[in-house]
Write a protein that holds these residues in place. Structure first.
Motif, PDB file in Angstrom:
ATOM      1  N   ASP A  92      -7.721  -2.061  12.375  1.00  0.00           N
ATOM      2  CA  ASP A  92      -7.296  -3.084  11.415  1.00  0.00           C
ATOM      3  C   ASP A  92      -5.772  -3.152  11.243  1.00  0.00           C
ATOM      4  O   ASP A  92      -5.254  -3.140  10.123  1.00  0.00           O
ATOM      5  CB  ASP A  92      -7.990  -2.864  10.062  1.00  0.00           C
ATOM      6  N   LEU A 135      -4.122  -0.737  -1.498  1.00  0.00           N
ATOM      7  CA  LEU A 135      -3.870   0.628  -1.028  1.00  0.00           C
ATOM      8  C   LEU A 135      -3.838   1.616  -2.190  1.00  0.00           C
ATOM      9  O   LEU A 135      -4.137   2.793  -2.026  1.00  0.00           O
ATOM     10  CB  LEU A 135      -2.554   0.707  -0.248  1.00  0.00           C
ATOM     11  N   GLY A 178      -4.626   6.103  10.060  1.00  0.00           N
ATOM     12  CA  GLY A 178      -4.581   4.941   9.162  1.00  0.00           C
ATOM     13  C   GLY A 178      -5.993   4.697   8.663  1.00  0.00           C
ATOM     14  O   GLY A 178      -6.524   3.587   8.726  1.00  0.00           O
ATOM     15  N   CYS A 179      -6.590   5.756   8.130  1.00  0.00           N
ATOM     16  CA  CYS A 179      -8.039   5.764   7.849  1.00  0.00           C
ATOM     17  C   CYS A 179      -8.418   4.950   6.624  1.00  0.00           C
ATOM     18  O   CYS A 179      -9.595   4.679   6.405  1.00  0.00           O
ATOM     19  CB  CYS A 179      -8.509   7.193   7.658  1.00  0.00           C
ATOM     20  N   GLY A 180      -7.433   4.575   5.781  1.00  0.00           N
ATOM     21  CA  GLY A 180      -7.781   3.866   4.552  1.00  0.00           C
ATOM     22  C   GLY A 180      -8.711   4.717   3.700  1.00  0.00           C
ATOM     23  O   GLY A 180      -8.459   5.907   3.478  1.00  0.00           O
ATOM     24  N   THR A 190      -3.345  -1.177  11.611  1.00  0.00           N
ATOM     25  CA  THR A 190      -2.537  -0.068  11.087  1.00  0.00           C
ATOM     26  C   THR A 190      -1.257   0.109  11.901  1.00  0.00           C
ATOM     27  O   THR A 190      -0.166   0.301  11.346  1.00  0.00           O
ATOM     28  CB  THR A 190      -3.358   1.239  11.104  1.00  0.00           C
ATOM     29  N   TYR A 192     -10.397  -1.867  -2.548  1.00  0.00           N
ATOM     30  CA  TYR A 192     -10.237  -2.159  -1.114  1.00  0.00           C
ATOM     31  C   TYR A 192     -11.614  -2.340  -0.458  1.00  0.00           C
ATOM     32  O   TYR A 192     -11.854  -3.305   0.269  1.00  0.00           O
ATOM     33  CB  TYR A 192      -9.470  -1.012  -0.441  1.00  0.00           C
ATOM     34  N   ARG A 196     -14.166  -7.162  13.725  1.00  0.00           N
ATOM     35  CA  ARG A 196     -13.765  -8.210  12.777  1.00  0.00           C
ATOM     36  C   ARG A 196     -13.648  -9.567  13.455  1.00  0.00           C
ATOM     37  O   ARG A 196     -12.910 -10.427  13.006  1.00  0.00           O
ATOM     38  CB  ARG A 196     -12.443  -7.835  12.095  1.00  0.00           C
ATOM     39  N   ASP A 213      -3.798   9.246   6.608  1.00  0.00           N
ATOM     40  CA  ASP A 213      -3.272   8.013   6.023  1.00  0.00           C
ATOM     41  C   ASP A 213      -1.968   8.327   5.294  1.00  0.00           C
ATOM     42  O   ASP A 213      -1.747   9.439   4.819  1.00  0.00           O
ATOM     43  CB  ASP A 213      -4.271   7.362   5.070  1.00  0.00           C
ATOM     44  N   LEU A 214      -1.135   7.292   5.233  1.00  0.00           N
ATOM     45  CA  LEU A 214       0.152   7.403   4.548  1.00  0.00           C
ATOM     46  C   LEU A 214      -0.012   7.300   3.037  1.00  0.00           C
ATOM     47  O   LEU A 214       0.754   7.893   2.272  1.00  0.00           O
ATOM     48  CB  LEU A 214       1.044   6.263   5.054  1.00  0.00           C
ATOM     49  N   ALA A 215      -0.997   6.533   2.605  1.00  0.00           N
ATOM     50  CA  ALA A 215      -1.141   6.228   1.168  1.00  0.00           C
ATOM     51  C   ALA A 215      -1.829   7.389   0.435  1.00  0.00           C
ATOM     52  O   ALA A 215      -2.998   7.693   0.711  1.00  0.00           O
ATOM     53  CB  ALA A 215      -1.942   4.941   0.996  1.00  0.00           C
ATOM     54  N   GLY A 234      -0.026  11.661   5.736  1.00  0.00           N
ATOM     55  CA  GLY A 234       1.133  11.737   6.617  1.00  0.00           C
ATOM     56  C   GLY A 234       1.393  10.418   7.309  1.00  0.00           C
ATOM     57  O   GLY A 234       0.656   9.434   7.139  1.00  0.00           O
ATOM     58  N   ASP A 235       2.474  10.431   8.072  1.00  0.00           N
ATOM     59  CA  ASP A 235       2.956   9.230   8.762  1.00  0.00           C
ATOM     60  C   ASP A 235       2.677   9.380  10.250  1.00  0.00           C
ATOM     61  O   ASP A 235       3.000  10.418  10.842  1.00  0.00           O
ATOM     62  CB  ASP A 235       4.471   9.116   8.504  1.00  0.00           C
ATOM     63  N   LEU A 236       2.128   8.331  10.828  1.00  0.00           N
ATOM     64  CA  LEU A 236       1.821   8.348  12.268  1.00  0.00           C
ATOM     65  C   LEU A 236       3.029   8.732  13.120  1.00  0.00           C
ATOM     66  O   LEU A 236       2.890   9.366  14.154  1.00  0.00           O
ATOM     67  CB  LEU A 236       1.403   6.932  12.682  1.00  0.00           C
TER      68      LEU A 236
HETATM   69  C1  LIG Z   1      -5.423  -2.282   6.780  1.00  0.00           C
HETATM   70  S1  LIG Z   1      -5.572  -0.594   6.333  1.00  0.00           S
HETATM   71  C2  LIG Z   1      -6.877  -0.134   7.440  1.00  0.00           C
HETATM   72  C3  LIG Z   1      -7.743   0.939   6.862  1.00  0.00           C
HETATM   73  C4  LIG Z   1      -8.948   1.315   7.710  1.00  0.00           C
HETATM   74  N1  LIG Z   1      -8.565   1.833   9.012  1.00  0.00           N
HETATM   75  C5  LIG Z   1      -9.849   0.126   7.891  1.00  0.00           C
HETATM   76  O1  LIG Z   1      -9.948  -0.342   9.019  1.00  0.00           O
HETATM   77  O2  LIG Z   1     -10.449  -0.307   6.885  1.00  0.00           O
HETATM   78  C6  LIG Z   1      -4.166   0.154   7.076  1.00  0.00           C
HETATM   79  C7  LIG Z   1      -3.987   1.615   6.650  1.00  0.00           C
HETATM   80  O3  LIG Z   1      -2.911   2.184   7.416  1.00  0.00           O
HETATM   81  C8  LIG Z   1      -2.162   3.036   6.579  1.00  0.00           C
HETATM   82  N2  LIG Z   1      -0.818   3.187   7.179  1.00  0.00           N
HETATM   83  C9  LIG Z   1       0.164   2.257   7.246  1.00  0.00           C
HETATM   84  N3  LIG Z   1       1.252   2.743   7.883  1.00  0.00           N
HETATM   85  C10 LIG Z   1       0.937   4.017   8.234  1.00  0.00           C
HETATM   86  C11 LIG Z   1       1.647   5.046   8.898  1.00  0.00           C
HETATM   87  N4  LIG Z   1       2.899   4.862   9.336  1.00  0.00           N
HETATM   88  N5  LIG Z   1       1.039   6.241   9.083  1.00  0.00           N
HETATM   89  C12 LIG Z   1      -0.234   6.445   8.636  1.00  0.00           C
HETATM   90  N6  LIG Z   1      -0.961   5.493   7.989  1.00  0.00           N
HETATM   91  C13 LIG Z   1      -0.381   4.297   7.789  1.00  0.00           C
HETATM   92  C14 LIG Z   1      -2.170   2.340   5.232  1.00  0.00           C
HETATM   93  O4  LIG Z   1      -1.888   3.235   4.169  1.00  0.00           O
HETATM   94  C15 LIG Z   1      -3.608   1.777   5.203  1.00  0.00           C
HETATM   95  O5  LIG Z   1      -4.507   2.632   4.555  1.00  0.00           O
END
Ligand SMILES: C[S@@+](CC[C@H](N)C(=O)[O-])C[C@H]1O[C@@H](n2cnc3c(N)ncnc32)[C@H](O)[C@@H]1O
Length: 265
Positions: free
Chosen positions: A105, A6, A45-47, A107, A12, A232, A66-68, A87-89
């Motif tokens: 994935d 992350l 949670g777009c990564g 998220t 990643y 996947r 995304d949170l990160a 931001g946070d979901l």
């Molecule tokens: C496994 S990755 C998936 C990334 C992308 N969607 C993919 O399929 O490749 C999960 C993502 O969710 C984000 N995430 C985790 N908790 C979250 C939250 N509460 N709010 C927003 N994003 C979050 C993480 O930072 C991470 O980038």
């Protein structure tokens, strides 16, 4: 939660390559199949933003959350067509609504408490127009709590090596199910020349019925719940494929439609 991947978006993508944009094609195909009202999308949670960017390239109006911080910065730097937000979901508030919210994935399963899951799903509902679709993909609790999962996935430590930018990264990963907490726990130790880092991560395990009930409480009707095919799964995603509803495999895919406000209250 901070993990090596992350914090390092390029690594990643090298670690989880998706050269054919399978995840984005999955979202686009599902949206058409289940009658999304339009093509304004939020990828929650777009990564690295690659899925939102691939959808933007297909003509969608794509936003991403995304949170990160490192991930959001990466999206802003590499995918100008995507409107990126940090931001946070659970507290999502972008002040506008979309036709589709994707959440891929696992998220959603980064949220371990039921109250947090419900809060996040309610914020997602608030960001969808009536009739808008929530498209999510995650690990399947109904599989992970079976003996087959213990044989196929949880049998012991695995090791994987990948070279990125001339550096060989090794990840030793151990997955275990915490039945009492309904969590899939992962311990992963990274090593690379001159470095080592161990991280502990966990994902909530949801049974299909729990997910359906949470979506109902958040104002959604579930249109489809299937384990295969998906972006996947062993069986590759195909837009016309029959959807496997036995729900015995590793992944859960859900398509839910936001009810009209009068129906929700
Ligand atoms: C496994 S990755 C998936 C990334 C992308 N969607 C993919 O399929 O490749 C999960 C993502 O969710 C984000 N995430 C985790 N908790 C979250 C939250 N509460 N709010 C927003 N994003 C979050 C993480 O930072 C991470 O980038």
């Amino acid at each position: 939660m901070s993990t090596l991947l992350l914090d390092r978006p390029e690594l990643y993508e090298a670690w989880f390559p998706d050269p054919d944009a399978t995840a984005a094609r999955f979202v686009a195909d599902v949206a058409v199949r289940f009658g999304a009202p339009g093509e304004r999308l939020l990828d929650a949670g777009c990564g690295t933003g690659r899925d939102a960017a691939a959808l933007a390239a297909r003509g969608w109006t794509a936003s991403a959350l995304d949170l990160a911080p490192a991930m959001v910065e990466h999206v802003r730097r590499h995918h100008r067509a995507v409107d990126a937000h940090q931001g946070d979901l659970r507290t999502l508030d972008l002040g506008r609504a979309f036709d589709v919210v994707s959440c891929l994935d696992s998220t959603l399963l980064a949220l371990h408490d039921t109250a947090d899951l419900l809060a996040a799903l309610r914020r997602v509902a608030a960001h969808l127009v009536p009739g808008g679709l929530f498209v999510a993909e995650m690990r399947n609790g109904a599989f992970l709590l079976t003996a087959a999962a213990h044989r196929d996935l949880l049998g012991g430590e695995t090791e994987r090596v990948r070279t990125h930018d001339g550096v060989a990264y090794t990840a030793r990963t151990l997955l275990a199910v915490d039945h009492a907490a309904q969590l899939l726990r992962r311990r992963r130790t990274w090593t690379w020349p001159g470095g080592e880092h161990t991280e502990h991560t966990a994902w909530r395990l949801l049974f299909p019925r729990e997910l359906t009930d949470l979506l109902d409480r958040a104002g959604f009707d579930v249109l489809a719940l299937f384990d295969t095919p998906g972006p996947r799964t062993d069986e590759p995603w195909h837009p016309d494929a029959a959807l496997g509803t036995a729900l015995t495999r590793d992944r859960l895919h859900v398509v839910a439609r936001r009810r009209d406000l009068e129906e929700t209250s």
